[in-house]
Design a protein around this motif. Structure first.
Motif, mmCIF file in Angstrom:
data_model
loop_
_atom_site.group_PDB
_atom_site.id
_atom_site.type_symbol
_atom_site.label_atom_id
_atom_site.label_comp_id
_atom_site.label_asym_id
_atom_site.label_seq_id
_atom_site.Cartn_x
_atom_site.Cartn_y
_atom_site.Cartn_z
ATOM 1 N N ALA A 99 -6.784 2.178 0.179
ATOM 2 C CA ALA A 99 -6.628 0.722 0.277
ATOM 3 C C ALA A 99 -7.292 0.206 1.545
ATOM 4 O O ALA A 99 -7.966 -0.842 1.527
ATOM 5 C CB ALA A 99 -5.149 0.347 0.255
ATOM 6 N N PHE A 100 -7.107 0.913 2.648
ATOM 7 C CA PHE A 100 -7.755 0.530 3.905
ATOM 8 C C PHE A 100 -9.272 0.562 3.748
ATOM 9 O O PHE A 100 -9.973 -0.391 4.153
ATOM 10 C CB PHE A 100 -7.319 1.464 5.022
ATOM 11 C CG PHE A 100 -8.047 1.246 6.321
ATOM 12 C CD1 PHE A 100 -7.574 0.340 7.260
ATOM 13 C CD2 PHE A 100 -9.229 1.921 6.603
ATOM 14 C CE1 PHE A 100 -8.253 0.126 8.449
ATOM 15 C CE2 PHE A 100 -9.924 1.717 7.795
ATOM 16 C CZ PHE A 100 -9.424 0.815 8.715
ATOM 17 N N ASP A 101 -9.812 1.650 3.206
ATOM 18 C CA ASP A 101 -11.269 1.793 3.081
ATOM 19 C C ASP A 101 -11.857 0.677 2.231
ATOM 20 O O ASP A 101 -12.926 0.129 2.555
ATOM 21 C CB ASP A 101 -11.608 3.150 2.461
ATOM 22 C CG ASP A 101 -11.310 4.320 3.394
ATOM 23 O OD1 ASP A 101 -11.170 4.093 4.611
ATOM 24 O OD2 ASP A 101 -11.199 5.455 2.892
ATOM 25 N N ARG A 102 -11.184 0.333 1.147
ATOM 26 C CA ARG A 102 -11.675 -0.745 0.284
ATOM 27 C C ARG A 102 -11.703 -2.069 1.019
ATOM 28 O O ARG A 102 -12.692 -2.817 0.971
ATOM 29 C CB ARG A 102 -10.789 -0.834 -0.963
ATOM 30 C CG ARG A 102 -11.079 -2.015 -1.858
ATOM 31 C CD ARG A 102 -10.244 -1.952 -3.133
ATOM 32 N NE ARG A 102 -8.846 -1.597 -2.892
ATOM 33 C CZ ARG A 102 -7.921 -2.454 -2.454
ATOM 34 N NH1 ARG A 102 -8.253 -3.715 -2.169
ATOM 35 N NH2 ARG A 102 -6.672 -2.070 -2.291
ATOM 36 N N GLU A 132 -3.094 4.243 -5.733
ATOM 37 C CA GLU A 132 -4.039 4.237 -4.625
ATOM 38 C C GLU A 132 -3.349 4.622 -3.322
ATOM 39 O O GLU A 132 -2.244 4.165 -3.033
ATOM 40 C CB GLU A 132 -4.649 2.836 -4.500
ATOM 41 C CG GLU A 132 -5.746 2.718 -3.465
ATOM 42 C CD GLU A 132 -6.328 1.313 -3.410
ATOM 43 O OE1 GLU A 132 -7.547 1.181 -3.527
ATOM 44 O OE2 GLU A 132 -5.533 0.357 -3.265
ATOM 45 N N THR A 133 -3.982 5.487 -2.510
ATOM 46 C CA THR A 133 -3.400 5.865 -1.228
ATOM 47 C C THR A 133 -3.608 4.750 -0.204
ATOM 48 O O THR A 133 -4.459 3.873 -0.369
ATOM 49 C CB THR A 133 -4.020 7.155 -0.695
ATOM 50 O OG1 THR A 133 -5.395 6.899 -0.346
ATOM 51 C CG2 THR A 133 -3.953 8.280 -1.720
ATOM 52 N N THR A 134 -2.831 4.810 0.876
ATOM 53 C CA THR A 134 -3.007 3.822 1.938
ATOM 54 C C THR A 134 -4.414 3.911 2.535
ATOM 55 O O THR A 134 -5.002 2.883 2.888
ATOM 56 C CB THR A 134 -1.957 4.019 3.040
ATOM 57 O OG1 THR A 134 -1.988 5.372 3.494
ATOM 58 C CG2 THR A 134 -0.566 3.690 2.536
ATOM 59 N N TRP A 158 0.833 -1.206 0.000
ATOM 60 C CA TRP A 158 0.000 0.000 0.000
ATOM 61 C C TRP A 158 0.868 1.257 0.000
ATOM 62 O O TRP A 158 0.573 2.221 -0.711
ATOM 63 C CB TRP A 158 -0.916 0.002 1.216
ATOM 64 C CG TRP A 158 -1.912 -1.109 1.256
ATOM 65 C CD1 TRP A 158 -2.058 -2.125 0.362
ATOM 66 C CD2 TRP A 158 -2.898 -1.332 2.264
ATOM 67 N NE1 TRP A 158 -3.069 -2.965 0.756
ATOM 68 C CE2 TRP A 158 -3.602 -2.499 1.909
ATOM 69 C CE3 TRP A 158 -3.241 -0.657 3.442
ATOM 70 C CZ2 TRP A 158 -4.644 -3.006 2.692
ATOM 71 C CZ3 TRP A 158 -4.279 -1.148 4.218
ATOM 72 C CH2 TRP A 158 -4.969 -2.314 3.845
ATOM 73 N N LEU A 159 1.931 1.237 0.795
ATOM 74 C CA LEU A 159 2.822 2.390 0.854
ATOM 75 C C LEU A 159 3.529 2.620 -0.485
ATOM 76 O O LEU A 159 3.703 3.766 -0.929
ATOM 77 C CB LEU A 159 3.853 2.198 1.969
ATOM 78 C CG LEU A 159 3.322 2.299 3.406
ATOM 79 C CD1 LEU A 159 4.345 1.733 4.381
ATOM 80 C CD2 LEU A 159 3.001 3.751 3.758
ATOM 81 N N TRP A 160 3.962 1.545 -1.133
ATOM 82 C CA TRP A 160 4.628 1.668 -2.429
ATOM 83 C C TRP A 160 3.670 2.243 -3.468
ATOM 84 O O TRP A 160 4.052 3.132 -4.256
ATOM 85 C CB TRP A 160 5.156 0.310 -2.882
ATOM 86 C CG TRP A 160 5.644 0.319 -4.306
ATOM 87 C CD1 TRP A 160 5.020 -0.199 -5.400
ATOM 88 C CD2 TRP A 160 6.871 0.894 -4.788
ATOM 89 N NE1 TRP A 160 5.768 0.009 -6.528
ATOM 90 C CE2 TRP A 160 6.898 0.687 -6.181
ATOM 91 C CE3 TRP A 160 7.926 1.562 -4.175
ATOM 92 C CZ2 TRP A 160 7.956 1.119 -6.978
ATOM 93 C CZ3 TRP A 160 8.987 2.008 -4.973
ATOM 94 C CH2 TRP A 160 8.998 1.782 -6.347
ATOM 95 N N GLN A 161 2.442 1.755 -3.490
ATOM 96 C CA GLN A 161 1.474 2.257 -4.457
ATOM 97 C C GLN A 161 1.199 3.746 -4.224
ATOM 98 O O GLN A 161 1.107 4.526 -5.184
ATOM 99 C CB GLN A 161 0.176 1.451 -4.362
ATOM 100 C CG GLN A 161 0.336 0.029 -4.893
ATOM 101 C CD GLN A 161 -0.870 -0.844 -4.586
ATOM 102 O OE1 GLN A 161 -1.554 -0.683 -3.584
ATOM 103 N NE2 GLN A 161 -1.126 -1.800 -5.464
ATOM 104 N N GLU A 162 1.092 4.142 -2.983
ATOM 105 C CA GLU A 162 0.905 5.555 -2.677
ATOM 106 C C GLU A 162 2.131 6.366 -3.112
ATOM 107 O O GLU A 162 2.005 7.462 -3.678
ATOM 108 C CB GLU A 162 0.647 5.736 -1.186
ATOM 109 C CG GLU A 162 0.356 7.173 -0.772
ATOM 110 C CD GLU A 162 -0.044 7.252 0.695
ATOM 111 O OE1 GLU A 162 -1.242 7.489 0.967
ATOM 112 O OE2 GLU A 162 0.842 7.069 1.554
ATOM 113 N N MET A 199 -4.709 -3.886 7.551
ATOM 114 C CA MET A 199 -5.646 -2.922 8.127
ATOM 115 C C MET A 199 -5.295 -2.609 9.577
ATOM 116 O O MET A 199 -5.399 -1.459 10.019
ATOM 117 C CB MET A 199 -7.078 -3.450 8.016
ATOM 118 C CG MET A 199 -7.682 -3.320 6.633
ATOM 119 S SD MET A 199 -9.454 -3.699 6.622
ATOM 120 C CE MET A 199 -9.420 -5.488 6.633
ATOM 121 N N ALA A 200 -4.868 -3.619 10.310
ATOM 122 C CA ALA A 200 -4.457 -3.385 11.700
ATOM 123 C C ALA A 200 -3.258 -2.445 11.752
ATOM 124 O O ALA A 200 -3.169 -1.577 12.629
ATOM 125 C CB ALA A 200 -4.130 -4.712 12.378
#
Length: 476
Positions: free
Chosen positions: A379-382, A374-376, A365-369, A412-413
Motif C-alpha cells: 500500500a505504501f509503495d503504490r 494487500e500488505t502495508t 492498510w493494517l486490516w487489509q494485511e 505514508m508518514a
C-alpha cells in the motif's frame, strides 16, 4: 472522517477515527460561586476559539463540562424545539460569552438559575448574565430554543450539519456541525460529555452517541435517550432520525447498537459490513490498546448527500455509497480506528488533522494485511509511486483538510515512521499514544515528542521531510 468515493463523493462541513486536557470537573452552581473581588476585571469571552484555520469556530472564556439536551423533532414540519442545559467553568472573569448557534432562535436563557440577556449575532448566541462570572467558577446555562434547523455551507468543504429527510433528519459533519442543532462551543479543543433525550413521533427511530437509556412514550411521541459519558468533541455529536432497523446486542460486555435504514436490505452489503464491527474493533484493540468508550455500533444513512463516513463517537455513521456493490470492512476499520485516533485523543487545532486521518488510513492498510490482502508495504509503495507531494501533510491549508496530503501522505508518514524506528518501538507507540492522551487533546508537537521518547531517536529531520516538505521524501 473518510472522504467519499468516486463521483458520488461530497466532503461534509457542518458546516464532511504533553498538554492534553483531562476529564473536566463538574461545574458547580453559580449560587455557590466565588464572590467577585475588587481585582476582578470582567470582559466578554472571545467569539472564536482562535483556531489558525477556522478562527471563528468555537468560543473563548469558558470550558464546557457537559451538554444535556431535551429536544422534540417533528419530521412533518421540520420543527425542532427544546432545552439545552450546559455546565461550564469560566476561564476568565466573564461579563458575557458566546455559544455557536446557527438558524435556531433562543427564547429564554438563564445562568445559575437567574434570567440572562441573550441576542443573536449571525451564527452566535451572545449571553450576558445578570452578574459577572469570576474565573474558575462553575456555572450552568439553560437555553430554551427552537426553529427549523438548516445545514451550513462552506464553498471549499461542502455542506452539512442538520439535514432534513423525507422521514426524519440527521445531524452530521466535520469540522463544524453541532451548532446547527444546539448551542455549543463548537471546536474540538473543548470536549464535553453529552446527553440527549429526543422525542419523535411513535414509529420513528432516533439514534445518537453512547449508551441507550430507557425509552418512554406519551401522547403519540416516543422519547429516545442516549448518553456519552466520555468527553467528546462537538463535531462528533450526531442524531439520526427516520425509519431504521435498530439492532441491539452486546460486545465485550458493552452495548452495541447498529442501525440500518428500512430502505436497505436486511442482509445486504451495508448490514454485512456493520456485522463486522465487533471483529474489527477486537483486532484494533490488539494494535491500539483497550477500546476507549462504553458502547459500540454504527449507523448507515441511505442518502445521496452523504458521500462520506464520519467517526461520530462510539457510533460511526456511514453513507451507503460505501456499500452499494459489496461489503466494505475497510471503511469500518477506518472509522473504528478513529475511536482511538481522533475521538479519544482529539485535535487541539484543525491543522493537525493528519493525526486523525493518517492513522485511520494506516489502520485500513493494517486490516487489509491482517486479512491476507494487500500488505502495508505494498500500500505504501503504490501511494508513494503516484503521489503529488506539493501539499504538506502537517499544514495542508483549511480548504484541503480532507485531501490526499492528509489521508494518503499521512498514512505514508506513519509507515515511514515504522520503518525508521522499527516495529518494536512503533507498535509500542501505537498503544502508548492513545493511553497517555485518553479523553484529551494533543498536537503534532506532542506526537513528535512521544515518537522520540518511544524510539530514543532525534526525529526532527524525519518529520520535517514527511510533514512539512513539498517534495518527495526519501524512501525509508
Amino acid at each position: 472522517m473518510r472522504a467519499g468515493i468516486a463521483a458520488a463523493s461530497i466532503v461534509v462541513l457542518a458546516i464532511g477515527g504533553c498538554t492534553a486536557s483531562q476529564d473536566k470537573p463538574a461545574a458547580t452552581s453559580s449560587e455557590s460561586a466565588k464572590a467577585p473581588t475588587a481585582a476582578a476585571s470582567f470582559t466578554p469571552g472571545a467569539e472564536g476559539a482562535g483556531d489558525p484555520y477556522f478562527p471563528t469556530y468555537g468560543n473563548g472564556g469558558y470550558d464546557v463540562a457537559g451538554y444535556d439536551l431535551n429536544l422534540r423533532y417533528d419530521p412533518a414540519s421540520g420543527q425542532l424545539d427544546g432545552t439545552a442545559t450546559i455546565t461550564a467553568t469560566a476561564t476568565q472573569d466573564l461579563s458575557s460569552f458566546h455559544f455557536d448557534l446557527a438558524t435556531l432562535v433562543a427564547s429564554k436563557v438563564t445562568v445559575g438559575g437567574q434570567p440572562a440577556t441573550s441576542k443573536a449575532d449571525g451564527n452566535e448566541l451572545v449571553v450576558t448574565p445578570a452578574a459577572g462570572i469570576v474565573k474558575g467558577t462553575g456555572f450552568t446555562v439553560v437555553v430554551d430554543y427552537g426553529g427549523k434547523p438548516a445545514p451550513l455551507t462552506n464553498d471549499a468543504l461542502g455542506v452539512g450539519g442538520w439535514l432534513r429527510t423525507k422521514d426524519g433528519a440527521f445531524a452530521l459533519g466535520q469540522p463544524e456541525s453541532a451548532s446547527t442543532w444546539f448551542p455549543v462551543n463548537d471546536h474540538p479543543s473543548d470536549k464535553a460529555t453529552f446527553a440527549l433525550a429526543m422525542a419523535v413521533p411513535d414509529g420513528v427511530e432516533a439514534i445518537s452517541n453512547g449508551v441507550a437509556g430507557e425509552r418512554s412514550s406519551a401522547a403519540g411521541w416516543t422519547t429516545w435517550r442516549w448518553s456519552e459519558n466520555k468527553p467528546m468533541a462537538s463535531y462528533l455529536a450526531t442524531v439520526v432520525i427516520g425509519q431504521y432497523r435498530v439492532q441491539s446486542s452486546t460486545h465485550d460486555g458493552k452495548p452495541m447498537v447498529i442501525a440500518i435504514p428500512d430502505s436497505l436490505p436486511a442482509d445486504g452489503p451495508a448490514a454485512q459490513s456493520m456485522a463486522l464491527t465487533g471483529e474489527i474493533a477486537d483486532y484494533l484493540v490488539t494494535l491500539f490498546g483497550p477500546y476507549p468508550f462504553d458502547a459500540y455500533g454504527g449507523v448507515v444513512i441511505d442518502d445521496n448527500r452523504v458521500g462520506y463516513a464520519l467517526e461520530t463517537q462510539s457510533r460511526p455513521v456511514y453513507g451507503n455509497v460505501f456499500f452499494r456493490e459489496r461489503s466494505n470492512p475497510t471503511v469500518v476499520a477506518h472509522e473504528l480506528a478513529h475511536q482511538w485516533y481522533g475521538d479519544s485523543v482529539a485535535l487541539e487545532r484543525w491543522q493537525d488533522i493528519w493525526l486523525n486521518e493518517g492513522f485511520a488510513t494506516y489502520a485500513e492498510w493494517l486490516w487489509q494485511e491482517h486479512k491476507g490482502e494487500e500488505t502495508t508495504q505494498q500500500a505504501f509503495d503504490r501511494a508513494y509511486r503516484d503521489f503529488d507531494w506539493k501539499t504538506p501533510t502537517g499544514d495542508p491549508g483549511a480548504d484541503k483538510i480532507f485531501g490526499d496530503a492528509v489521508y494518503q501522505r499521512g498514512a505514508m508518514a506513519v509507515h515511514a515512521l515504522r520503518k525508521t524506528i522499527g516495529d518494536q518501538a512503533f507498535f509500542a507507540l501505537l498503544k502508548s499514544w492513545p493511553a497517555e492522551h485518553r479523553d484529551g487533546n494533543a498536537t503534532t508537537a506532542d506526537f513528535i515528542a512521544a515518537a522520540e521518547r518511544a524510539s530514543g531517536k532525534d526525529l526532527t529531520s524525519f518529520f520535517r521531510a514527511w510533514l512539512e516538505s513539498r517534495t518527495q521524501p526519501a524512501r525509508p
